[in-house]
Scaffold this motif. Sequence first.
Motif, mmCIF file in Angstrom:
data_model
loop_
_atom_site.group_PDB
_atom_site.id
_atom_site.type_symbol
_atom_site.label_atom_id
_atom_site.label_comp_id
_atom_site.label_asym_id
_atom_site.label_seq_id
_atom_site.Cartn_x
_atom_site.Cartn_y
_atom_site.Cartn_z
ATOM 1 N N ARG A 134 -5.908 2.710 2.759
ATOM 2 C CA ARG A 134 -7.021 3.463 2.670
ATOM 3 C C ARG A 134 -8.153 2.818 3.608
ATOM 4 N NH1 ARG A 134 -8.121 5.656 -2.382
ATOM 5 N NH2 ARG A 134 -6.518 6.649 -3.111
ATOM 6 N N GLU A 138 -13.067 5.187 2.191
ATOM 7 C CA GLU A 138 -12.406 6.011 0.928
ATOM 8 C C GLU A 138 -12.457 5.259 -0.324
ATOM 9 O OE1 GLU A 138 -8.863 8.335 3.103
ATOM 10 O OE2 GLU A 138 -8.821 5.960 3.677
ATOM 11 N N LEU A 139 -13.012 3.987 -0.452
ATOM 12 C CA LEU A 139 -13.245 3.291 -1.594
ATOM 13 C C LEU A 139 -14.554 3.195 -2.461
ATOM 14 C CD1 LEU A 139 -11.333 0.071 -0.128
ATOM 15 C CD2 LEU A 139 -10.320 1.965 -1.245
ATOM 16 N N GLN A 143 -14.293 -1.149 -5.480
ATOM 17 C CA GLN A 143 -12.964 -1.355 -4.712
ATOM 18 C C GLN A 143 -13.289 -2.164 -3.521
ATOM 19 O OE1 GLN A 143 -11.782 2.648 -4.467
ATOM 20 N NE2 GLN A 143 -10.421 2.702 -6.283
ATOM 21 N N THR B 599 -7.341 9.920 6.597
ATOM 22 C CA THR B 599 -6.662 11.098 5.730
ATOM 23 C C THR B 599 -7.593 11.524 4.741
ATOM 24 O OG1 THR B 599 -5.558 9.155 4.598
ATOM 25 C CG2 THR B 599 -4.368 10.049 6.425
ATOM 26 N N SER B 601 -9.443 11.960 1.361
ATOM 27 C CA SER B 601 -9.755 11.083 0.526
ATOM 28 C C SER B 601 -9.035 11.085 -0.854
ATOM 29 C CB SER B 601 -11.205 10.721 0.199
ATOM 30 O OG SER B 601 -11.536 9.906 -0.715
ATOM 31 N N LEU B 602 -8.412 10.183 -1.308
ATOM 32 C CA LEU B 602 -7.841 10.311 -2.874
ATOM 33 C C LEU B 602 -8.790 9.320 -3.680
ATOM 34 C CD1 LEU B 602 -4.106 10.132 -2.039
ATOM 35 C CD2 LEU B 602 -5.357 11.947 -2.879
ATOM 36 N N ALA B 603 -9.979 8.758 -3.128
ATOM 37 C CA ALA B 603 -10.476 7.561 -3.930
ATOM 38 C C ALA B 603 -10.998 8.027 -5.284
ATOM 39 C CB ALA B 603 -11.911 7.247 -3.108
ATOM 40 N N VAL B 606 -8.545 7.660 -8.064
ATOM 41 C CA VAL B 606 -8.616 6.180 -8.308
ATOM 42 C C VAL B 606 -9.518 5.921 -9.145
ATOM 43 C CG1 VAL B 606 -8.249 3.865 -7.694
ATOM 44 C CG2 VAL B 606 -6.932 5.911 -6.139
ATOM 45 N N ARG B 607 -10.935 6.206 -9.003
ATOM 46 C CA ARG B 607 -11.917 6.048 -9.673
ATOM 47 C C ARG B 607 -11.604 6.526 -11.014
ATOM 48 N NH1 ARG B 607 -16.241 7.963 -5.276
ATOM 49 N NH2 ARG B 607 -15.206 6.648 -3.737
#
Lengths: 328, 607
Positions: A134, A138-139, A143, B599, B601-603, B606-607
């Motif tokens: 990432r 994106e965090l 994170q 790409t 976001s998949l954040a 995860v959160r």
Amino acid sequence: MTAELFCRGLTKHLGGRPILQVLDLDVKAGEVVSLLGASGSGKTTLLRCIAGLMDPDAGTITLDGKMVFSDSQTIPAEKRRIGMVFQDYALWPHMTVAGNLSFALQSQNLTSGEINTRVEHALELARLVPLRNRHPSELSGGQQQRVAIARCIAARPSLMLFDEPLSNLDAALREDMRTEMMDLVRHEGLTVVYVTHDQSEAMAVSDRIAVMRNGILAQFASPQELYDCPANAFVAGFIGGFSALPMADFATGDGYLVIRPEDARPAEANLDMVLTGRITARAFQGRCWRLTLEIGNTRVKIDWPHDVSVGQTLSFSLPADRRLIVKH
Amino acid sequence: MTATTRQIHKAATKHRGLFARFFNAGTFYAAASTALINVVFFLLIGLPLLLVLMQTFFPDVFNPNNPSFTFSLGPLGRIFVVPRVYFAILHSVELASLVGVLATLLGGAFALIVQRCDIPLRKSVGFIPWIVFLTPAYLKTVAWVLLMSPGGYLAEFGLLPPLTGSLFFAFPGLTLVHTLGLFPFATFIIGNALRGLGSEMEDAARLGGVPLWRVWFKINLPLLAPALALSFIAIFAQVLSDFGLASTIARMSNFGVLTYEIYAATSSYPIDFPLAGTQSLILLSLVTIAVLVDRLLRRKDDLKLISGRSRPSRDYRLGPWRWVITGLAFLVAFIALFLPIGAVIIRALTRTLSDGMALHNFTFANILEASNVHSLAFAALSNSLRYASIASLISCIAAVLLALQLEGPGKFMRSSVMSLALASVAIPGIVFGFGYILMWNRLPFFKDSLFPHYGDASLLITGYIGVAVPYALIVVMAAIGQLAPSLNDSARLFGVGAFRRVLRITLPLIAFSVLTGFMLNFIHIMFELPVSQMLIPRTESPAPIYILRLLNYDKDGLACALSLISMLIAGGAALLLWLAFRWFAARNGAANNGKWISTPSLAEDVR
């Protein structure tokens, strides 16, 4: 990997104003020391001098037995082997998480195998393996903070500096991240200098706390010592919401009586030290009420078992063993 | 090392830029690199301007027969003696002032309706000033000539009574075309101030019972006054520096303005350099006053009330009037944009102007000739493309090197260079061009230079670079200023050297801004007129000059076709570059206007 830090007689002026005034600071190997103070007290300047991002006007800094700053020599920041977690984390936004970690190592003449090992170890330790590809944008904030710490851990610095690393997080996340961050640091046995203006944060993370005021150390002691025996009224006022009542009121000589909120007792419990004031504010705190009283010109905060209306007069006492008198 | 030598070393280290640190060659290199930058700037901008000023006070300094350094105020005295000169000054100030007021009003109205009114098609209306701003000015000028001339399109449709045509080729016409072209400046400046103002202060007053009209007069307008003044000054300076309208409509109207009179003094027989110098001095003084007032206004504490930060605002409900207002906005767009561009397209596709839009008049001949690789028109276009590419590339590289060099020295040096760059942008191109003529055609040593050489494309490209470097510098320095110092500090702490930090941290993060600077300069140079006019190479003339020549020879159909193709190619090239950058950035995670391409976001998961 961990190192001792000795600062001797550090002096720094900025814009003609003294920021550090002949300051001494010793940090033992593996110790976590917090620099606690209000804005402008010189804590960030001290941190940047230790890092090598700013040169003191005078004094010496010794790290791991090696003089990194003195009148005769200056080792640049890039050669001091110091890691730093910045307030804004300073993650390079165009690199992935793994890229942030490995870029920091590529300048250390390490083999690619060694770099991979260190990156993997740090990612695993900080639970960042799933996020390795990432970009920082994106965090989440937490994170990002873990990446900043992992980046330092991977570089294996001799000293790690934290510049108010929790100030960008919301209150709920701050406590979780504090625990997680210190677990990582303790696990690696790192020597840490931690800058904060939040006394509860300093109390929670530190072995010792250096309370700073106008570029000098007002007190340098363990959290418990600071709590039990604040050196002066300033430290007392800065720690734990203590109140400092001028002693002239009691005709016992110069000084201040330190009142810790939780030490207040009903007046009849200690008749030799009864204080009376008018309630100016009240706030429910769950197990008790935090009352603000006006005694003379001083505002005093105490914890009280039940509610008292604003405007009423209240008398309370302090047990003999909790009466602490300090100088200004 | 003694304490004293160490202090000297420390002081020198502090003032060393990137390259000195990289090569680690001590204070000598630092001094040499700073000196080199100063010399390049002096040669590109300082010396030409100095020569212009010298020419005013030492009129015989470049006299080919009897050069002398005799000081004289004679040329300045001619301001009050030669009617052509004082009328040119009066005309320029008169035109700039009126256009400043009118364009500020029109642009302010646009800003207000887009920012604060509940109009339909708000996004489209908001886009209008941007398209007007990006359309080359002289293309619109050519179009207005086609529209308003006695045999023009508007006359053909009976929309233009004979008297209107003659009025247009005079002060009113110039005012109208300038106002329609420059109102976007006001929209941007006032719109930004309106965003920073929000409606909190207005709401507070209205809750206190103050009627809306009074709120505007007593609260909003006084708070917006600095922005209104800035807008007026920016437009005032633009009109003063304009050469496109000055050399077309103003010339046809016998309405002499300073920029055209400077050109006339340097190109008509007998050549009168002292007069051109005096007029340049006056023009520069007027623009300098405008820039100084602008800087003073920007420093004023009152401006802090309106910050760059967006504040929440509430829309005014216009009821049925919102349709009328939107209609008026599109009417302005039609007059300012679609009508002139439409006229250029139609003229490019027709044989003669007099036959108008009759079916038999339509042809692709002009387009085919302009796009024929063997035609002179296409040669002019490819010359311009070449010049614009080279000059934009060199100016961007120079700007990046200079901006990086300025990373080391203190804030004062950076802000001084930034102020110099901002001031250089305001220097009228015609004055620049005149300075280059004096330097490379008259000044010993320079006049014998083989590269750049007077009369060659090399000098024209040098002139373009002189005009383009300040623009590129502003964009690049602003981008570097946006980078948090901690990004560089953290790399330093990890032992990353200065050169690598620039290569891996700074450059990728400012790449988009560098590209923006390149594209802005590329488009600007493609349509640059005054410097091109003053420094025309003997062969290989650029497209804008060839287009003007075509217009003078009544080949306006081919001129319009060439203008259109130039615009399409310049815009297309800029778009292609931008798309290529996006593609490259997406693959490599480089900067995209401060955001980071990645790409999906998949954040959140995860959160």
